[in-house]
Design a protein around this motif. Structure first.
Motif, PDB file in Angstrom:
ATOM      1  N   UNK A   1       0.770  -1.234   0.000  1.00 32.13           N
ATOM      2  CA  UNK A   1       0.000   0.000   0.000  1.00 32.13           C
ATOM      3  C   UNK A   1       0.796   1.276   0.000  1.00 32.13           C
ATOM      4  N   UNK A   2       2.108   1.197  -0.196  1.00 34.96           N
ATOM      5  CA  UNK A   2       2.899   2.418  -0.277  1.00 34.96           C
ATOM      6  C   UNK A   2       2.527   3.214  -1.517  1.00 34.96           C
ATOM      7  N   UNK A   3       2.933   4.478  -1.585  1.00 34.93           N
ATOM      8  CA  UNK A   3       2.554   5.321  -2.721  1.00 34.93           C
ATOM      9  C   UNK A   3       3.187   4.834  -4.022  1.00 34.93           C
ATOM     10  N   UNK A   4       2.506   5.109  -5.110  1.00 34.39           N
ATOM     11  CA  UNK A   4       3.092   4.776  -6.411  1.00 34.39           C
ATOM     12  C   UNK A   4       4.294   5.683  -6.662  1.00 34.39           C
ATOM     13  N   UNK A   5       5.226   5.202  -7.486  1.00 38.83           N
ATOM     14  CA  UNK A   5       6.458   5.948  -7.738  1.00 38.83           C
ATOM     15  C   UNK A   5       6.754   5.930  -9.238  1.00 38.83           C
TER      16      UNK A   5
END
Length: 385
Positions: free
Chosen positions: A344-348
């Protein structure tokens, strides 16, 4: 050259000629024929080497000859009295003949708009060439330029050694043009060579499906675009080139593969395909292991006479008995790949030019997620005089 001291009986006094002393009864010095002829021949050689016809009645020939000969090694200056592309100047003393290596300076009255000529003191105009031995391009000379030219007998032309304020200084960086969108490249006036850097668009990463209470999702990173560098001359480029900039590979929608980056190109001369996208495969259940491929690079770039290379594959996503880590996007020579995240970390997205997007991951009971976009391609042109 010296006094004839080695000839006996000629009457030198203290090593020099003397007149006859009638009162004192002393004879005057004699001038030996060999010595007199030698002196005369030596002086005549100077006169003839300057292109003059010896004359008994002209007492200025030796001085004129010395001046003419000296002009082949001196830097004379005069103001331009001609027109654009037809440069003329009057020098004192006048230039009556051209000798190899003759170097002259003039202050230009007008900018050149193309091929040009130069004529000192009313002599026939001769082509004025660049140090690359080609006809001048527009604006290599500007109004007020201090120009230094040298005559080449082998080419029967003048070489423009230097022109202040213009584009004549060989090898000077004139301009840098960066195309981040497709368009048309028109060379800057005075351009003789360019260094072209071309990179394709970076690939996007896949999106992941919604996960149930017993599932995990993960995707690999996108590949970077191919890359090329080329050194091209003005003749090869011509009056213009169509520039195509590869689009960034789009992020994959939920449970969908990403999109590949587009091809960047410099006309038909240099081409760099885009990087591949990472594919969506499937969710993995707890306790299972998974390796989710990153994007594969496109074909090797073409047209680069310095370097042609394919992009780099995106890193794979990994799931080991539950814990997951998304794959990093691949970096390009002109950009940094997006970072793969976990749970669930931010897209990069890829940054700079040509880099791949980072992969994404989710944990049980998390919703589906879109992937990350790659970075767009670019065409960068360094123009040199």
């Amino acid at each position: 050259m010296d006094y004839p001291k080695s000839v006996p009986g000629i009457g030198l006094v203290n090593g020099k000629f003397v007149n006859e002393d009638v009162v004192g009864g002393l004879p005057g010095s004699l001038i030996p024929a060999t010595w007199g002829n030698g002196i005369t021949d030596e002086l005549l050689n100077v006169v003839k080497s300057a292109g003059l016809e010896p004359s008994e009645n002209d007492a200025t020939q030796l001085l004129l000859a010395i001046r003419k000969i000296s002009q082949s090694g001196e830097d004379k200056h005069a103001a331009d009295i001609g027109a654009a592309n037809l440069y003329m100047a009057n020098y004192v003393p006048a230039i009556s003949a051209l000798k190899d290596g003759l170097t002259l300076r003039f202050t230009a009255g007008n900018a050149n708009t193309g091929a040009s000529t130069f004529a000192p003191n009313g002599l026939l105009p001769k082509p004025l060439l660049s140090l690359a031995l080609s006809a001048l391009r527009p604006a290599e000379i500007v109004g007020g330029s201090m120009c230094s030219v040298m005559y080449s007998a082998a080419r029967d032309s003048w070489l423009l050694v230097y022109a202040s304020g213009g584009n004549a200084t060989s090898g000077r960086l004139l301009n840098v043009k960066t195309f981040t969108a497709s368009g048309v490249y028109v060379p800057t006036a005075g351009m003789k060579n360019v260094l072209v850097k071309v990179v394709g668009g970076g690939g996007g990463s896949a999106g992941v499906s919604p996960a149930t209470s017993t599932q995990y999702g993960v995707s690999g990173g996108g590949a970077s675009g191919s890359y090329a560098e080329a050194w091209l001359d003005a003749k090869t480029i011509g009056i213009s080139q169509v520039i195509t900039v590869g689009i960034s590979g789009a992020a994959g929608a939920i449970a969908s593969s990403g999109a590949s980056g587009g091809t960047s190109s410099f006309g038909s001369l240099v081409s760099a395909p885009g990087g591949g996208a990472s594919p969506w495969i499937d969710l993995v259940s707890p306790g299972g292991n998974g390796l989710y491929f990153g994007g594969t690079p496109g074909a090797v770039a073409s047209g680069g006479n310095i370097v042609n290379c394919a992009g780099t594959s995106g890193a794979p996503g990994i799931s080991v008995a539950g814990p997951t880590l998304a794959g990093h996007g691949a970096s390009s020579p002109l950009g940094a790949g997006g970072t793969g995240n976990s749970f669930g970390g931010p897209t990069s997205v890829g940054t700079g030019y040509g880099a791949g997007g980072g992969g994404v991951a989710n944990a049980p009971n998390q919703p589906g997620r879109s992937g990350s976009a790659g970075a767009p391609g670019v065409v960068i042109i360094y123009e040199y005089a």
